[in-house]
Design a protein around this motif. Structure first.
Motif, PDB file in Angstrom:
ATOM      1  N   GLU A  18       1.618 -17.622   1.002  1.00  0.00           N
ATOM      2  CA  GLU A  18       0.592 -16.578   1.020  1.00  0.00           C
ATOM      3  C   GLU A  18       0.297 -16.215   2.474  1.00  0.00           C
ATOM      4  OE1 GLU A  18      -1.344 -15.277  -1.569  1.00  0.00           O
ATOM      5  OE2 GLU A  18      -0.592 -16.477  -3.255  1.00  0.00           O
ATOM      6  N   ILE A  19       0.103 -14.911   2.721  1.00  0.00           N
ATOM      7  CA  ILE A  19      -0.153 -14.453   4.082  1.00  0.00           C
ATOM      8  C   ILE A  19      -1.331 -13.480   4.093  1.00  0.00           C
ATOM      9  CG2 ILE A  19       0.802 -13.315   6.108  1.00  0.00           C
ATOM     10  CD1 ILE A  19       3.580 -14.102   5.222  1.00  0.00           C
ATOM     11  N   PRO A  20      -2.427 -13.811   4.772  1.00  0.00           N
ATOM     12  CA  PRO A  20      -3.509 -12.837   4.935  1.00  0.00           C
ATOM     13  C   PRO A  20      -3.055 -11.719   5.859  1.00  0.00           C
ATOM     14  CG  PRO A  20      -3.982 -14.829   6.192  1.00  0.00           C
ATOM     15  CD  PRO A  20      -2.720 -15.100   5.417  1.00  0.00           C
ATOM     16  N   CYS A  21      -3.438 -10.492   5.517  1.00  0.00           N
ATOM     17  CA  CYS A  21      -2.899  -9.330   6.223  1.00  0.00           C
ATOM     18  C   CYS A  21      -3.971  -8.291   6.513  1.00  0.00           C
ATOM     19  CB  CYS A  21      -1.804  -8.656   5.380  1.00  0.00           C
ATOM     20  SG  CYS A  21      -0.315  -9.634   5.144  1.00  0.00           S
ATOM     21  N   HIS A  22      -3.603  -7.377   7.405  1.00  0.00           N
ATOM     22  CA  HIS A  22      -4.282  -6.100   7.574  1.00  0.00           C
ATOM     23  C   HIS A  22      -3.341  -5.045   7.006  1.00  0.00           C
ATOM     24  CE1 HIS A  22      -6.421  -2.728   9.376  1.00  0.00           C
ATOM     25  NE2 HIS A  22      -5.240  -2.278   9.759  1.00  0.00           N
ATOM     26  N   VAL A  23      -3.870  -4.148   6.179  1.00  0.00           N
ATOM     27  CA  VAL A  23      -3.064  -3.130   5.517  1.00  0.00           C
ATOM     28  C   VAL A  23      -3.409  -1.767   6.102  1.00  0.00           C
ATOM     29  CG1 VAL A  23      -2.370  -2.152   3.303  1.00  0.00           C
ATOM     30  CG2 VAL A  23      -3.150  -4.527   3.425  1.00  0.00           C
ATOM     31  N   GLN A  24      -2.370  -0.971   6.384  1.00  0.00           N
ATOM     32  CA  GLN A  24      -2.615   0.370   6.898  1.00  0.00           C
ATOM     33  C   GLN A  24      -1.496   1.309   6.467  1.00  0.00           C
ATOM     34  OE1 GLN A  24      -2.718  -0.797  11.106  1.00  0.00           O
ATOM     35  NE2 GLN A  24      -0.820   0.358  11.439  1.00  0.00           N
ATOM     36  N   GLY A  25      -1.886   2.562   6.247  1.00  0.00           N
ATOM     37  CA  GLY A  25      -0.924   3.575   5.837  1.00  0.00           C
ATOM     38  C   GLY A  25      -1.592   4.603   4.960  1.00  0.00           C
ATOM     39  N   THR A  26      -0.811   5.202   4.048  1.00  0.00           N
ATOM     40  CA  THR A  26      -1.343   6.278   3.214  1.00  0.00           C
ATOM     41  C   THR A  26      -0.905   6.116   1.762  1.00  0.00           C
ATOM     42  OG1 THR A  26       0.547   7.691   3.768  1.00  0.00           O
ATOM     43  CG2 THR A  26      -1.462   7.976   5.069  1.00  0.00           C
ATOM     44  N   VAL A  27      -1.775   6.604   0.879  1.00  0.00           N
ATOM     45  CA  VAL A  27      -1.498   6.766  -0.543  1.00  0.00           C
ATOM     46  C   VAL A  27      -1.708   8.239  -0.858  1.00  0.00           C
ATOM     47  CG1 VAL A  27      -2.297   6.215  -2.879  1.00  0.00           C
ATOM     48  CG2 VAL A  27      -2.229   4.428  -1.125  1.00  0.00           C
ATOM     49  N   VAL A  28      -0.793   8.840  -1.589  1.00  0.00           N
ATOM     50  CA  VAL A  28      -0.915  10.249  -1.976  1.00  0.00           C
ATOM     51  C   VAL A  28      -0.870  10.327  -3.492  1.00  0.00           C
ATOM     52  CG1 VAL A  28      -0.007  12.586  -1.731  1.00  0.00           C
ATOM     53  CG2 VAL A  28       0.269  10.939   0.148  1.00  0.00           C
ATOM     54  N   ILE A  29      -1.942  10.855  -4.103  1.00  0.00           N
ATOM     55  CA  ILE A  29      -2.041  11.009  -5.554  1.00  0.00           C
ATOM     56  C   ILE A  29      -2.164  12.490  -5.872  1.00  0.00           C
ATOM     57  CG2 ILE A  29      -3.347  10.441  -7.645  1.00  0.00           C
ATOM     58  CD1 ILE A  29      -4.437   7.992  -6.119  1.00  0.00           C
ATOM     59  N   ASP A  30      -1.170  13.036  -6.555  1.00  0.00           N
ATOM     60  CA  ASP A  30      -1.178  14.456  -6.929  1.00  0.00           C
ATOM     61  C   ASP A  30      -1.501  15.350  -5.732  1.00  0.00           C
ATOM     62  OD1 ASP A  30      -0.432  13.996  -9.549  1.00  0.00           O
ATOM     63  OD2 ASP A  30      -2.490  13.938 -10.293  1.00  0.00           O
ATOM     64  N   GLY A  31      -0.904  15.026  -4.586  1.00  0.00           N
ATOM     65  CA  GLY A  31      -1.066  15.844  -3.391  1.00  0.00           C
ATOM     66  C   GLY A  31      -2.261  15.491  -2.529  1.00  0.00           C
ATOM     67  N   GLU A  32      -3.151  14.610  -2.997  1.00  0.00           N
ATOM     68  CA  GLU A  32      -4.324  14.195  -2.216  1.00  0.00           C
ATOM     69  C   GLU A  32      -3.969  12.951  -1.392  1.00  0.00           C
ATOM     70  OE1 GLU A  32      -8.862  12.371  -2.744  1.00  0.00           O
ATOM     71  OE2 GLU A  32      -7.677  12.918  -4.517  1.00  0.00           O
ATOM     72  N   THR A  33      -4.068  13.063  -0.076  1.00  0.00           N
ATOM     73  CA  THR A  33      -3.728  11.956   0.812  1.00  0.00           C
ATOM     74  C   THR A  33      -4.955  11.094   1.074  1.00  0.00           C
ATOM     75  OG1 THR A  33      -1.984  13.235   1.895  1.00  0.00           O
ATOM     76  CG2 THR A  33      -2.828  11.316   3.075  1.00  0.00           C
ATOM     77  N   ILE A  34      -4.791   9.788   0.902  1.00  0.00           N
ATOM     78  CA  ILE A  34      -5.870   8.827   1.100  1.00  0.00           C
ATOM     79  C   ILE A  34      -5.414   7.834   2.160  1.00  0.00           C
ATOM     80  CG2 ILE A  34      -7.333   7.084   0.011  1.00  0.00           C
ATOM     81  CD1 ILE A  34      -6.573   8.440  -2.702  1.00  0.00           C
ATOM     82  N   ALA A  35      -6.154   7.736   3.244  1.00  0.00           N
ATOM     83  CA  ALA A  35      -5.845   6.754   4.290  1.00  0.00           C
ATOM     84  C   ALA A  35      -6.296   5.373   3.832  1.00  0.00           C
ATOM     85  CB  ALA A  35      -6.526   7.137   5.590  1.00  0.00           C
ATOM     86  N   VAL A  36      -5.457   4.383   4.068  1.00  0.00           N
ATOM     87  CA  VAL A  36      -5.767   2.998   3.712  1.00  0.00           C
ATOM     88  C   VAL A  36      -5.789   2.183   4.997  1.00  0.00           C
ATOM     89  CG1 VAL A  36      -5.004   0.960   2.450  1.00  0.00           C
ATOM     90  CG2 VAL A  36      -4.716   3.231   1.432  1.00  0.00           C
TER      91      VAL A  36
END
Length: 311
Positions: free
Chosen positions: A156-174
Motif C-alpha cells: 500500500e502506498i499513500p499518495c497525492h493525486v492530481q490531474g483531470t476527470v472529464v464527464i460528458d465534456g465537463e472537466t473536473i480538476a482533481v
C-alpha cells in the motif's frame, strides 16, 4: 539518501507477476483519491484474472448529491503489457496504466463509455444506468512511506493525486490525497467479508487499516505520522446500514483494544459492485468516499470498502 523504511516493498514488484495455478488467482492494482474543490472522489481498479483469460476493470467517480459515474467491465479482455504500461482494450473504452517511476509515480488514463446511476444502490440491484462519456488523466504521486504487508503479497502506498476527470465534456480538476495498492494471489470475493480503508487526516497523519469480522481484534495496516510508521496488528470495525442496504456509518477501533484510536466514518458517495460467482453466490462490494473523524477531534477524507456476502 537511501530509505530507512524496513517495511518498504521491492520496487521490482511494481511489475506484473507470473500467475499461480488457482482459478481465482488475481493480480490487482487499485488507485483512489479525493479532491475538495469541487468535491469529487475517484477510484480505478484493474483486476487481472489470467487463468480465466479476462480482467475485472472498474472506474467510479462520485460527487455528493450527483449521480455516480461507473465503468464496470466484469469480463474485460486481459491487459496488454507494453514495457511499464498495461493497456485494456475494452469494447467501448481504452484504459492505460503506467508505472512512470517505481514506488513514486503512477499514471492512469481512461477514455470511453461509462454508466450513470442516480442511486448507487441500483448497481447492487443489477439495474441499468444511463450512458455517459468519461475521460481520466491522473497521476498518483507517492506522499508517504510505501508499506508491504508481511503476511501476504501486497503493498500500500499513500499518495497525492492530481490531474483531470472529464464527464460528458465537463472537466473536473482533481487535487488531493489518495492511495494505491498492488496485490497478487488468490482473490475469492465470496470466501469472507472484510473492511479495507485508507485515509488522510488534516494534521498529515496517514492511516490504512483492514479488519475481518470473522477474526475479532485483528487488523492489518499502519498509522504514519511525520515519516514514522506504526504497524497495526489489532483492531476492529463495525458498521450500520440504511434501509436501502448501503452502509450509513461505521466505527473503526485501531490498535490496542484497551486504548484504541477510535475513528467515526460517514460515507459521502458510493461506487459499489455486485459480484456473482460461477456457482451463483453473490457479494455486495460497497466502496465509498468518506469523511473520517477521530475521537480526539481530528478529521480527514479517504476511501473505505466493505465486502458483504449475501447469504
Amino acid at each position: 539518501m537511501p530509505s530507512t523504511n524496513s517495511l518498504a516493498p521491492n520496487p521490482d514488484d511494481e511489475s506484473p507477476h507470473p500467475p499461480g495455478v488457482e482459478p481465482f488467482w488475481n493480480e490487482s492494482w487499485y488507485f483512489d483519491g479525493v479532491s475538495a474543490d469541487p468535491e469529487v472522489g475517484v477510484y480505478v481498479r484493474l483486476g487481472n484474472v489470467p487463468n480465466q483469460g479476462s480482467c475485472l476493470y472498474t472506474v467510479a467517480v462520485v460527487r455528493p448529491g450527483q449521480p455516480v459515474v461507473m465503468v464496470t467491465d466484469y469480463a474485460g479482455p486481459s491487459p496488454v503489457l507494453e514495457d511499464r504500461r498495461q493497456i485494456v482494450h475494452g469494447a467501448d473504452y481504452e484504459a492505460v496504466q503506467e508505472c512512470v517511476t517505481r514506488l513514486a509515480d503512477y499514471r492512469i488514463q481512461f477514455s470511453g463509455a461509462a454508466q450513470q446511476y442516480n442511486d448507487a444502490i441500483d448497481v447492487l440491484r443489477a439495474e441499468p444506468g444511463t450512458h455517459a462519456s468519461l475521460t481520466l488523466d491522473l497521476h498518483w504521486i507517492t506522499d508517504g512511506e510505501p508499506y508491504a504487508w508481511q503476511a501476504l503479497t501486497r503493498y500500500e502506498i499513500p499518495c497525492h493525486v492530481q490531474g483531470t476527470v472529464v464527464i460528458d465534456g465537463e472537466t473536473i480538476a482533481v487535487y488531493g490525497p489518495g492511495q494505491r495498492d498492488h496485490s497478487w494471489g488468490t482473490r475469492d470475493w465470496w470466501a469472507n467479508d472484510w473492511m479495507w480503508s485508507a485515509f488522510h487526516l488534516t494534521d498529515g497523519t496517514r492511516i490504512h487499516a483492514v479488519a475481518l469480522p470473522d477474526v475479532p481484534d485483528f487488523a492489518i495496516g499502519y498509522i504514519q505520522t511525520g515519516g514514522e510508521i506504526t504497524e497495526l496488528t489489532q483492531g476492529s470495525a463495525t458498521h450500520q446500514k440504511s434501509k436501502d442496504g448501503l452502509v450509513s456509518s461505521a466505527v473503526l477501533r485501531l490498535g490496542d483494544p484497551a486504548d484504541p484510536l477510535v475513528v467515526h466514518v460517514t460515507p459521502r458517495g458510493f461506487g459499489p459492485l455486485r459480484l456473482e460467482a460461477p456457482d451463483g453466490r453473490v457479494t455486495h462490494f460497497q466502496r465509498a468516499m468518506a469523511d473520517f473523524r477521530t475521537a480526539d477531534g481530528r478529521s480527514g477524507v479517504g476511501w473505505i470498502e466493505w465486502n458483504i456476502n449475501q447469504h
